[in-house]
Scaffold this active site. Structure first.
Site, PDB file in Angstrom:
ATOM      1  N   PHE A 236       0.805  -1.226   0.000  1.00 35.69           N
ATOM      2  CA  PHE A 236       0.000   0.000   0.000  1.00 35.69           C
ATOM      3  C   PHE A 236       0.839   1.278   0.000  1.00 35.69           C
ATOM      4  O   PHE A 236       0.350   2.334   0.386  1.00 35.69           O
ATOM      5  CB  PHE A 236      -0.977   0.009   1.186  1.00 35.69           C
ATOM      6  CG  PHE A 236      -1.729  -1.270   1.375  1.00 35.69           C
ATOM      7  CD1 PHE A 236      -2.619  -1.711   0.404  1.00 35.69           C
ATOM      8  CD2 PHE A 236      -1.542  -2.062   2.498  1.00 35.69           C
ATOM      9  CE1 PHE A 236      -3.305  -2.899   0.552  1.00 35.69           C
ATOM     10  CE2 PHE A 236      -2.215  -3.260   2.656  1.00 35.69           C
ATOM     11  CZ  PHE A 236      -3.108  -3.682   1.688  1.00 35.69           C
ATOM     12  N   ILE A 598     -11.093  -3.241 -18.460  1.00 35.28           N
ATOM     13  CA  ILE A 598     -10.755  -4.121 -17.347  1.00 35.28           C
ATOM     14  C   ILE A 598     -10.119  -5.376 -17.942  1.00 35.28           C
ATOM     15  O   ILE A 598     -10.774  -6.172 -18.614  1.00 35.28           O
ATOM     16  CB  ILE A 598     -12.010  -4.453 -16.513  1.00 35.28           C
ATOM     17  CG1 ILE A 598     -12.625  -3.160 -15.953  1.00 35.28           C
ATOM     18  CG2 ILE A 598     -11.659  -5.427 -15.392  1.00 35.28           C
ATOM     19  CD1 ILE A 598     -11.674  -2.262 -15.181  1.00 35.28           C
ATOM     20  N   LYS A 602     -11.539 -10.709 -12.376  1.00 32.41           N
ATOM     21  CA  LYS A 602     -11.561 -11.202 -10.985  1.00 32.41           C
ATOM     22  C   LYS A 602     -10.609 -10.418 -10.095  1.00 32.41           C
ATOM     23  O   LYS A 602     -10.956 -10.060  -8.970  1.00 32.41           O
ATOM     24  CB  LYS A 602     -11.140 -12.677 -10.955  1.00 32.41           C
ATOM     25  CG  LYS A 602     -12.250 -13.641 -11.258  1.00 32.41           C
ATOM     26  CD  LYS A 602     -11.765 -15.044 -10.892  1.00 32.41           C
ATOM     27  CE  LYS A 602     -12.648 -16.091 -11.512  1.00 32.41           C
ATOM     28  NZ  LYS A 602     -12.142 -17.444 -11.252  1.00 32.41           N
ATOM     29  N   THR A 603      -9.393 -10.184 -10.589  1.00 32.49           N
ATOM     30  CA  THR A 603      -8.428  -9.493  -9.735  1.00 32.49           C
ATOM     31  C   THR A 603      -8.784  -8.013  -9.616  1.00 32.49           C
ATOM     32  O   THR A 603      -8.551  -7.402  -8.576  1.00 32.49           O
ATOM     33  CB  THR A 603      -6.985  -9.670 -10.251  1.00 32.49           C
ATOM     34  OG1 THR A 603      -6.917  -9.219 -11.596  1.00 32.49           O
ATOM     35  CG2 THR A 603      -6.545 -11.116 -10.158  1.00 32.49           C
ATOM     36  N   GLN A 607      -9.398  -5.994  -6.179  1.00 30.05           N
ATOM     37  CA  GLN A 607      -8.678  -4.773  -5.851  1.00 30.05           C
ATOM     38  C   GLN A 607      -9.632  -3.652  -5.454  1.00 30.05           C
ATOM     39  O   GLN A 607      -9.377  -2.906  -4.508  1.00 30.05           O
ATOM     40  CB  GLN A 607      -7.815  -4.340  -7.032  1.00 30.05           C
ATOM     41  CG  GLN A 607      -6.978  -3.123  -6.686  1.00 30.05           C
ATOM     42  CD  GLN A 607      -5.757  -2.986  -7.557  1.00 30.05           C
ATOM     43  OE1 GLN A 607      -5.623  -3.666  -8.549  1.00 30.05           O
ATOM     44  NE2 GLN A 607      -4.863  -2.114  -7.188  1.00 30.05           N
ATOM     45  N   LYS A 670      -6.574   1.901 -17.677  1.00 29.88           N
ATOM     46  CA  LYS A 670      -6.058   2.929 -16.775  1.00 29.88           C
ATOM     47  C   LYS A 670      -5.835   2.260 -15.407  1.00 29.88           C
ATOM     48  O   LYS A 670      -6.198   1.112 -15.200  1.00 29.88           O
ATOM     49  CB  LYS A 670      -7.053   4.080 -16.642  1.00 29.88           C
ATOM     50  CG  LYS A 670      -7.410   4.731 -17.982  1.00 29.88           C
ATOM     51  CD  LYS A 670      -8.146   6.053 -17.825  1.00 29.88           C
ATOM     52  CE  LYS A 670      -9.624   5.877 -17.527  1.00 29.88           C
ATOM     53  NZ  LYS A 670     -10.386   7.160 -17.595  1.00 29.88           N
ATOM     54  N   GLY A 671      -5.240   2.987 -14.486  1.00 24.89           N
ATOM     55  CA  GLY A 671      -4.938   2.393 -13.179  1.00 24.89           C
ATOM     56  C   GLY A 671      -6.159   2.307 -12.285  1.00 24.89           C
ATOM     57  O   GLY A 671      -7.167   2.980 -12.493  1.00 24.89           O
ATOM     58  N   GLU A 674      -5.416   3.170  -6.684  1.00 25.29           N
ATOM     59  CA  GLU A 674      -5.682   4.298  -5.788  1.00 25.29           C
ATOM     60  C   GLU A 674      -7.169   4.672  -5.760  1.00 25.29           C
ATOM     61  O   GLU A 674      -7.734   4.900  -4.697  1.00 25.29           O
ATOM     62  CB  GLU A 674      -4.870   5.533  -6.201  1.00 25.29           C
ATOM     63  CG  GLU A 674      -3.488   5.267  -6.765  1.00 25.29           C
ATOM     64  CD  GLU A 674      -2.455   4.796  -5.768  1.00 25.29           C
ATOM     65  OE1 GLU A 674      -2.583   5.109  -4.574  1.00 25.29           O
ATOM     66  OE2 GLU A 674      -1.508   4.112  -6.193  1.00 25.29           O
TER      67      GLU A 674
HETATM   68 MO1  MOS Z   1       1.032   3.241  -3.720  1.00 25.87          MO
HETATM   69  S1  MOS Z   1       0.737   4.681  -2.350  1.00 25.87           S
HETATM   70  O1  MOS Z   1       0.805   3.715  -5.199  1.00 25.87           O
HETATM   71  O2  MOS Z   1       1.943   2.035  -3.278  1.00 25.87           O
END
Ligand code: MOS
Length: 708
Positions: A236, A598, A602-603, A607, A670-671, A674
């Site tokens: 994290f 996506i 599943k993952t 997340q 995309k990510g 966060e």
């Molecule tokens: Mo993180 S705070 O992108 O490990």
């Protein structure tokens, strides 16, 4: 209805390393059986500010099995620490001098032939101190806030324009210190293979970054530092950088001439590997009576250490979340006698979103406008901070999906109006965002004669399921089954890849895997001539080759300057609050992400759910408490520092807009790491207000705060 549950429609792969993990075959840093291993235990300062007057290590040195006790008096000099003109501030240099900057700062490392003996000997180290008056309380030191070195105030339009708007609110919000506390304790095994060569098995989010840091500290060529981290049990952000305990283990291994294992205790985890800093915020928002924003002012002050500045983008969210003509922000830090903070999931944004998204909710009640409607009236179609187009933004789709799934039409705009079985019931929502970053990665793709595809790159997986995602990309690009693909990672000798942080790995490494597979296919095509280029094993056989491989480097292009790139999320909560006890129960949680395509359903779902749970902890429980009389943490353990358990989180659902962003990269992803957490705490606080009419602006929302 859009936003179907893609985990049902197209679940994708189960974790490629799931079996290894659940059967205990996956080895984590502390689990390597290195020959001749000895064990290190750190001793921390018991005072908060001052200097070591005397440190008595004789008893410890005489204890059974002890090989060495390292302190600032006898530790070998760390070459990278010796500079002609040391910077005024920087990372803590362990065992460098007698100065004490915070409580728990490592002052000695005991090395013994067993962990138990090292632990016992550590209890025999006795230090006395010259004690100075410490400062650990951010609230008491707000006036000492400084705009950090490279920081500056932000102004668009008119300053403090909210003050002259017809409808306005101004409120203060605080978040306490929150500690990452991944399940796996931070750990390192360090072994010197030669005078100038070292191997470490380390908990890290980036093997290449750790390689650079250790090489720099010990003045070694980077290639002489081998870093292994094939499995990481959560992080994290706590393992984004190399910490003093890692340097100490490498140092100790050299000093005793044996491999040293150093595992932090759970208590050490609170003082050695960073945290989300205690932060005070003030937000003023003004709007017209029809809910058009006129101005936002967002100020924040966060805590940092005295030896190193930590900054994060707490107020940035207010510069670009909504279309608003006048915005000004200011961010400050206060140096305190605490260990240095570090990024924690949604660094800056999770903190800022709590204030902004609660303030928007407060404004919605003043305006008597539905909170989603208020957000839609101020929806930013282009980036308000620079007028650039978004590479993609489907947040409005996410609002619709989430509202439908939570049953938003059941919400009563009047707070405290609904009870269910004697509990007050309420609904809340809040949005989140985070930069959709893409950096560079190099991937080797090798097709073997038996049809096995091997992919190699140095990225780590701290838990989201990186290997599973990469195998999915490769299987689709190559047109071969996933079980024919092996993804090697977490090894600094593999082709370079980024640190797993900032929600960039799927975009960066996923694209690099895609590009490597495309290049490999091209190579097969050239070999195949007019023949079938998709039967890889047949081509290799015809060509009498035992393998065919490519190594390609990939990174984002000029589109990165032309577009504004973000991932977006929205979180919806239904909570129940007990009117007599103030207990808050999450009844239902819905999180929806616009994270592009996506790749691995599943993952991705896991997340998002994990992020929602983490945000729920932030909202309701998590708080590292310092007794300011002593400057010492009082709850540095899991009995007193609460995190959500199964019973706290009955139902969480994750949904995805699942529309590709092909501007950012060829795979459209995309990510997500966060945005899973950014906004969650505000959604809970907003739901609690809707249930009770009580607005809690100081996290966590513990029952006592609802009984006043
Ligand atoms: Mo993180 S705070 O992108 O490990």
């Amino acid at each position: 209805m859009m936003g179907t549950d893609i985990t049902n429609d197209k679940p994708g792969l189960s974790r490629v390393d799931g079996r290894l993990k659940v059967t205990g075959k996956a080895k984590y840093a502390a689990e390597y059986d290195v020959k001749g291993l000895v064990y290190g235990v750190l001793v921390g300062s018991t005072v908060t500010k001052g200097s070591i007057k005397n440190i008595d290590t004789k008893k410890a040195e005489g204890a059974p099995g002890v090989l060495s006790v390292l302190t600032y008096l006898n530790a070998p000099k760390i070459p990278g620490y010796q500079t002609d003109s040391p910077p005024p501030k920087g990372p803590l240099k362990i065992f460098n001098n007698n100065q004490v900057y915070f409580n728990g700062q490592p002052i000695a490392l005991v090395v013994a032939d067993s962990f138990e003996r090292a632990l016992f000997a550590a209890s025999l180290v006795n230090a006395t101190y010259n004690v100075d008056t410490h400062q650990t309380d951010l609230k008491a030191n707000i006036a000492n806030g400084q705009i950090p070195g490279r920081g500056k105030d932000y102004l668009k339009g008119q300053e403090d324009a909210w003050k002259t708007a017809p409808i306005k609110i101004e409120q203060e919000y605080t978040i306490p210190t929150e500690v990452h506390n991944p399940m796996e304790l931070h750990a390192i095994i360090a072994r010197w293979d030669a005078d100038d060569k070292v191997t470490v098995w380390d908990k890290t989010q980036g093997v290449k970054g750790t390689q650079r840091s250790i090489a720099q500290a010990f003045k070694l060529p980077p290639d002489n530092v081998q870093v292994n981290a094939p499995f990481v049990g959560g992080a994290f952000g706590a393992a984004l950088r190399t910490w003093p305990h890692e340097i100490a283990a490498v140092l100790a291994a050299k000093a005793v001439g044996k491999p040293v294992k150093l595992v932090l205790s759970r208590a050490d985890m609170f003082t050695s590997v960073g945290y989300r800093p205690y932060t005070w915020q003030k937000v003023g928002i003004g709007a017209s009576a029809d809910g058009k924003l006129a101005g936002i002012t967002h100020e924040a002050t966060g805590q940092t250490s005295v030896y190193e500045d930590f900054t994060e983008g707490v107020v940035n969210i207010s510069q670009l979340m909504y279309a608003c003509p006048n915005v000004n922000t200011r961010y400050k830090i206060v140096s305190l006698n605490v260990n240095v903070p570090t990024p924690m999931r949604g660094p800056g944004e999770a903190t800022g979103a709590f204030a902004l998204e609660c303030a928007m909710d407060e404004l919605s009640y003043q305006l008597n406008i539905d909170p989603i409607e208020l957000r839609m009236r101020n929806y930013a179609e282009t980036d308000p901070s620079n007028n650039k187009p978004y590479s993609s933004k489907f947040l409005s789709d996410a609002y619709k999906i989430g509202a439908d799934k939570i049953g938003w039409t059941n919400r009563n705009q009047k707070p405290g109006a609904v009870t269910e079985n004697g509990w007050l019931a309420g609904y809340g929502m809040a949005a989140g965002m985070f930069g959709a970053h893409r950096s560079s990665a190099t991937v080797l793709a090798r097709m073997m004669a038996d049809g096995t595809l091997i992919l190699q790159t140095a990225v780590t997986d701290i838990g989201p399921g990186t290997g599973t995602g990469m195998v999915t990309v490769a299987a689709e690009t190559m047109g071969i089954p996933a079980d024919k693909i092996r993804f090697d990672l977490g090894d600094s000798s593999l082709p370079p890849s980024p640190t797993q942080g900032g929600s960039q790995v799927m975009s960066t490494v996923g694209s690099a895997v895609h590009d490597a597979c495309v290049a490999l296919k091209e190579k097969f095509k050239a070999l195949a001539g007019n023949g079938d280029a998709t039967n890889y094993t047949q081509i290799l056989k015809q060509q009498n080759l035992d393998k065919l491989e490519v190594t390609t480097a990939s990174k984002g292009g000029e589109e990165q300057g032309k577009y504004s790139m973000y991932s977006w999320s929205v979180h919806f909560m239904k909570v129940l609050v007990h009117p007599a006890t103030g207990v808050v129960k999450i009844d239902k949680a819905i999180s929806v992400a616009d994270a592009g395509t996506i790749i691995s359903a599943k993952t991705a779902r896991s997340q998002m759910i994990g992020g929602t749970i983490m945000g729920t902890g932030m909202a309701l429980m998590e708080e590292a408490i310092i007794d300011h009389r002593y400057g010492r943490l009082v709850n540095n353990n899991f009995a007193d520092y609460h995190v959500p358990v199964q019973a706290d989180i009955p139902q969480v659902e994750a949904y995805f807009v699942n529309k590709p962003d092909l501007i950012i990269n060829p795979i459209g992803a995309k990510g997500m790491g966060e945005i899973a957490t950014v906004g969650v705490a505000a959604a809970v606080a907003n739901a609690v207000y809707n249930a009770t009419g009580k607005r809690v602006r100081d996290l966590p929302i513990t029952p006592d705060k609802l009984l006043v």
